[in-house]
Design a protein around this motif. Structure first.
Motif: not given
Length: 266
Positions: A59-70
């Motif tokens: 599960v990916e759960m982005p919250i204003h996630q940095h593009k490198d993390h994504v």
């Protein structure tokens, strides 16, 4: 101060995979759900779970996630799904939920306290999301904390990433995590990235937050367990040991059972 893992990666891998499989079978569940952050801990945990042959939901759960993390998270999930047919994935974008939450709570507080509280809120929203996916699919939430984080400095959010059903890598030092992840061919982009919890929406590393690297904290944890004499420490080691002791003491409330007021003797 570079720590080199001494674990036998093949044996440790087999042991953890068997432990996961046996636990799931006894619990009569379908498999595991793992939150994927783009870091080495979640990459290793999901790869270990995948080897059980049971269902694994990433599960990916982005919250204003940095593009490198994504990008790292997506690279890992793509690779894992190509290697293991029992792996699936889903994206739950929590950014709108997080923003809605902030509108409903007071925010006129000291900025440092507010930012830390909001970072912990992100982790707790993710925990809730993982348990939602676990509930509807009959899965267990697999924790991604390592030994230094979980039992050394308490570098996790209580009832956030600390809210899990089982912890497959919590007896591995960070150096062990990297060694096992390399053995299991986790993408180089993850192995070479600076560890970061990603809770502040930027590339603030764990080392910047903690004041010491994982290699240093691993050394301090071992030194503390062995009651090593501080008179033998270098100046940097004294600083690191102080950081470790301070964090370990401050975060005992995460590591110990919740205090219960007993009334037996009244």
């Amino acid at each position: 101060m570079t720590k080199k893992s001494t674990i036998l990666v093949e044996k440790v891998n087999t042991h953890i995979v068997n432990w996961l499989k046996n636990y799931a079978e006894v619990a009569k569940v379908n498999g595991f759900v793992v939150g994927i952050s783009g870091g080495v801990d979640s990459a290793l945990t999901s790869t270990l779970c995948a080897q059980t042959g049971l269902k694994v939901l990433c599960v990916e759960m982005p919250i204003h996630q940095h593009k490198d993390h994504v990008s790292r998270a997506q690279e890992h999930i793509k690779q894992l799904k190509e290697r293991f047919p029992n792996v699936s994935s889903v994206i739950t974008d929590l950014t709108p939920v997080f923003e809605s939450f902030k509108k409903e709570v007071p925010t006129q507080f000291d900025d440092k306290a507010l930012q830390l509280t909001l970072a912990n809120t992100r982790a707790r929203l993710r925990m809730t999301t993982l348990y939602y996916h676990a509930g509807v699919h009959g899965l267990l939430v697999a924790g991604t904390g390592n030994k230094v984080e979980d039992f050394g400095v308490g570098f996790y959010t209580k009832y956030g990433d600390g809210g899990v059903d089982l912890s497959p890598i919590a007896d591995l030092m960070k150096s062990d995590v990297f060694a096992l992840a390399a053995y299991l061919k986790v993408p180089d982009s993850i192995l070479n990235a600076q560890p970061s919890d990603g809770l502040f929406g930027d590339e603030k590393t764990d080392e910047e937050q903690l004041g010491a690297s994982y290699d240093e904290l691993e050394w301090a944890m071992i030194a503390s367990e062995n009651n090593a004499p501080e008179t033998n420490f270098s100046e940097r080691e004294k600083i690191v040991f102080g950081i470790y002791q301070r964090l370990n003491k401050a975060n005992q409330h995460k590591m110990n059972p919740i205090p219960v007021c007993k009334i037996d003797n009244i």
